[in-house]
Design a protein around this motif. Sequence first.
Motif, PDB file in Angstrom:
ATOM      1  N   HIS A 140       0.868  -1.176   0.000  1.00 42.26           N
ATOM      2  CA  HIS A 140       0.000   0.000   0.000  1.00 42.26           C
ATOM      3  C   HIS A 140       0.906   1.227   0.000  1.00 42.26           C
ATOM      4  O   HIS A 140       1.585   1.512   0.979  1.00 42.26           O
ATOM      5  CB  HIS A 140      -0.898  -0.008   1.240  1.00 42.26           C
ATOM      6  CG  HIS A 140      -1.923   1.083   1.227  1.00 42.26           C
ATOM      7  ND1 HIS A 140      -3.198   0.904   0.756  1.00 42.26           N
ATOM      8  CD2 HIS A 140      -1.855   2.372   1.628  1.00 42.26           C
ATOM      9  CE1 HIS A 140      -3.878   2.022   0.866  1.00 42.26           C
ATOM     10  NE2 HIS A 140      -3.077   2.938   1.394  1.00 42.26           N
ATOM     11  N   PHE A 141       0.894   1.953  -1.103  1.00 46.47           N
ATOM     12  CA  PHE A 141       1.757   3.116  -1.240  1.00 46.47           C
ATOM     13  C   PHE A 141       1.103   4.339  -0.605  1.00 46.47           C
ATOM     14  O   PHE A 141      -0.131   4.399  -0.475  1.00 46.47           O
ATOM     15  CB  PHE A 141       2.028   3.392  -2.720  1.00 46.47           C
ATOM     16  CG  PHE A 141       2.765   2.293  -3.424  1.00 46.47           C
ATOM     17  CD1 PHE A 141       4.138   2.172  -3.291  1.00 46.47           C
ATOM     18  CD2 PHE A 141       2.076   1.374  -4.212  1.00 46.47           C
ATOM     19  CE1 PHE A 141       4.829   1.151  -3.939  1.00 46.47           C
ATOM     20  CE2 PHE A 141       2.754   0.352  -4.865  1.00 46.47           C
ATOM     21  CZ  PHE A 141       4.133   0.237  -4.722  1.00 46.47           C
ATOM     22  N   PRO A 142       1.904   5.327  -0.194  1.00 43.54           N
ATOM     23  CA  PRO A 142       1.328   6.565   0.333  1.00 43.54           C
ATOM     24  C   PRO A 142       0.323   7.156  -0.642  1.00 43.54           C
ATOM     25  O   PRO A 142       0.554   7.179  -1.855  1.00 43.54           O
ATOM     26  CB  PRO A 142       2.554   7.476   0.489  1.00 43.54           C
ATOM     27  CG  PRO A 142       3.702   6.540   0.681  1.00 43.54           C
ATOM     28  CD  PRO A 142       3.384   5.338  -0.155  1.00 43.54           C
ATOM     29  N   ALA A 143      -0.805   7.595  -0.136  1.00 41.31           N
ATOM     30  CA  ALA A 143      -1.878   8.248  -0.898  1.00 41.31           C
ATOM     31  C   ALA A 143      -2.732   7.278  -1.701  1.00 41.31           C
ATOM     32  O   ALA A 143      -3.624   7.700  -2.431  1.00 41.31           O
ATOM     33  CB  ALA A 143      -1.337   9.346  -1.815  1.00 41.31           C
ATOM     34  N   ASP A 144      -2.488   5.953  -1.588  1.00 41.51           N
ATOM     35  CA  ASP A 144      -3.388   4.994  -2.229  1.00 41.51           C
ATOM     36  C   ASP A 144      -4.767   5.054  -1.593  1.00 41.51           C
ATOM     37  O   ASP A 144      -4.899   5.135  -0.356  1.00 41.51           O
ATOM     38  CB  ASP A 144      -2.852   3.570  -2.089  1.00 41.51           C
ATOM     39  CG  ASP A 144      -1.849   3.198  -3.163  1.00 41.51           C
ATOM     40  OD1 ASP A 144      -1.542   4.065  -4.006  1.00 41.51           O
ATOM     41  OD2 ASP A 144      -1.374   2.047  -3.157  1.00 41.51           O
ATOM     42  N   PHE A 147       9.717  -1.479 -10.177  1.00 39.83           N
ATOM     43  CA  PHE A 147       8.498  -0.684 -10.019  1.00 39.83           C
ATOM     44  C   PHE A 147       8.316  -0.137  -8.601  1.00 39.83           C
ATOM     45  O   PHE A 147       8.061   1.059  -8.434  1.00 39.83           O
ATOM     46  CB  PHE A 147       7.263  -1.502 -10.394  1.00 39.83           C
ATOM     47  CG  PHE A 147       5.983  -0.765 -10.116  1.00 39.83           C
ATOM     48  CD1 PHE A 147       5.572   0.272 -10.946  1.00 39.83           C
ATOM     49  CD2 PHE A 147       5.203  -1.060  -8.998  1.00 39.83           C
ATOM     50  CE1 PHE A 147       4.418   0.990 -10.685  1.00 39.83           C
ATOM     51  CE2 PHE A 147       4.042  -0.350  -8.721  1.00 39.83           C
ATOM     52  CZ  PHE A 147       3.657   0.674  -9.570  1.00 39.83           C
ATOM     53  N   ILE A 148       8.397  -0.963  -7.593  1.00 41.97           N
ATOM     54  CA  ILE A 148       8.047  -0.540  -6.224  1.00 41.97           C
ATOM     55  C   ILE A 148       8.858   0.673  -5.761  1.00 41.97           C
ATOM     56  O   ILE A 148       8.288   1.634  -5.216  1.00 41.97           O
ATOM     57  CB  ILE A 148       8.180  -1.721  -5.245  1.00 41.97           C
ATOM     58  CG1 ILE A 148       7.092  -2.755  -5.551  1.00 41.97           C
ATOM     59  CG2 ILE A 148       8.075  -1.244  -3.799  1.00 41.97           C
ATOM     60  CD1 ILE A 148       7.189  -4.029  -4.723  1.00 41.97           C
ATOM     61  N   ALA A 181       4.932   8.529  -4.940  1.00 39.57           N
ATOM     62  CA  ALA A 181       3.822   8.737  -4.012  1.00 39.57           C
ATOM     63  C   ALA A 181       4.191   9.697  -2.885  1.00 39.57           C
ATOM     64  O   ALA A 181       3.335  10.418  -2.363  1.00 39.57           O
ATOM     65  CB  ALA A 181       3.369   7.393  -3.437  1.00 39.57           C
ATOM     66  N   ARG A 182       5.441   9.727  -2.514  1.00 46.03           N
ATOM     67  CA  ARG A 182       5.872  10.556  -1.382  1.00 46.03           C
ATOM     68  C   ARG A 182       6.132  12.015  -1.763  1.00 46.03           C
ATOM     69  O   ARG A 182       5.857  12.917  -0.977  1.00 46.03           O
ATOM     70  CB  ARG A 182       7.140   9.966  -0.764  1.00 46.03           C
ATOM     71  CG  ARG A 182       6.901   8.690   0.033  1.00 46.03           C
ATOM     72  CD  ARG A 182       8.202   8.095   0.517  1.00 46.03           C
ATOM     73  NE  ARG A 182       7.976   6.939   1.389  1.00 46.03           N
ATOM     74  CZ  ARG A 182       8.913   6.073   1.743  1.00 46.03           C
ATOM     75  NH1 ARG A 182      10.160   6.234   1.290  1.00 46.03           N
ATOM     76  NH2 ARG A 182       8.619   5.057   2.524  1.00 46.03           N
TER      77      ARG A 182
END
Length: 434
Positions: free
Chosen positions: A175-179, A391-392, A399-400
Amino acid sequence: MPDQEPAQPGPDAPRRGVSRRGLLGGGVLLGGAALATGGYVAGQAGAEAAGGGGDTASYPFRGTHQAGIVTEAQDRLHFAAFDVITDDRDRLVDLLRRWTDAAERMTQGQSAGPLGAVNGGQNLPPDDTGEALDLPPSGLTVTFGFGPGLFDHPDDGDRFGIADRRPAALEPLPHFPADVLDPARSGGDLCIQACAHDPQVAVHAIRNLARMGFGTVSVRWSQLGFGRTSTTTTSQSTPRNLFGFKDGTMNIRAEETQALDDHVWVGADDDPAAAWLTGGSYLVARRVAMTIEVWDRQPLGDQERFVGRFKGSGGPLSGGAEDVDPDFEMQGSDGPIMPVDAHVSMVHPSRFEGARMLRRGYNFVDGTTELGGLDAGLFFIAFVRDPRTGFIPVQTAMARSDLLMEYLRFTSSALFAVPPGVAPGEHVGQALFA
């Protein structure tokens, strides 16, 4: 890695001028074995690099790699993720066999089943739903992928005896930030990507494959796309996304054979437990909703600073044509000409030890939101050799700190292992279940 030079006219070259009606009704049915052997021996990449766009183009289904990756990106997409609703291994393998046969037929402009839409018995459902009757192949490609739950289901465990063959990289994306993910439209045990120049041909492919899977799989979620947002061959021009900017400028192309080996195709030594995936790839799918109305109110200069490119030419703010590499050291009166948190700056391969991905996304407009704005954005698809490095890290950094994140909402996320191409007489994923 197969030869990437454009194919000479032959069984692998994109074919033109043969209609679906001609194939079905004119007595010119091509034997499946002949198609498979010709496509596999000569190799797929040459035909795909040669491109050929247009409704009458067709690509071989079988080959060293699955079609729909380095194939010249088509105009339309129908993507579907499936849950497997059986624990019967034989039943699942039988479906993969039938899906392989149907996909091969449809990519060559034929019906999903041998009897077609109108030649079966009056008291039986037809072999094909019929909405693509008389339509040409339209460059259709069908690409299959396997999700983490196929190997180790969170509720049912190792249903098919393949957990020990699960690739180490095939974990659900973090779960990435802002997802703001919707679980109902994320994940999946299987996926099918159908791309074509005619939306009805792409929808027809997914519809018929889903119909064939009744009782074995169920559709978990799906996405329609239009207007490719990437370039996968040197013959294609750079398209624009719904923000109006050129997208995928530095994408890996089919002609970059070394880059494909380095960043897209899984190597023989990458994961000893998952040798079946050698020559395959990983597919990352992310639905990115754009706050269109807010973006449209931003000044042009701000939009260009957020992206790091000029809206008209696509060139970097540091100067030069679209394909010129940005100069991140160039200074202006207020600091770097290329803002350090512009999108181009945040995701540039130089920040991630040279890691690149092959992007193959599409625009989407799915009506309006509950607030009356456009439910629109980018359905992001990328193929990478290893999502943990390819990718990750990129998505985490974006996202950050990426300036564009103020205008983006990630609502769907999934990862699939894409097996290598299908050899004559085999079905997709056969090495996994051998």
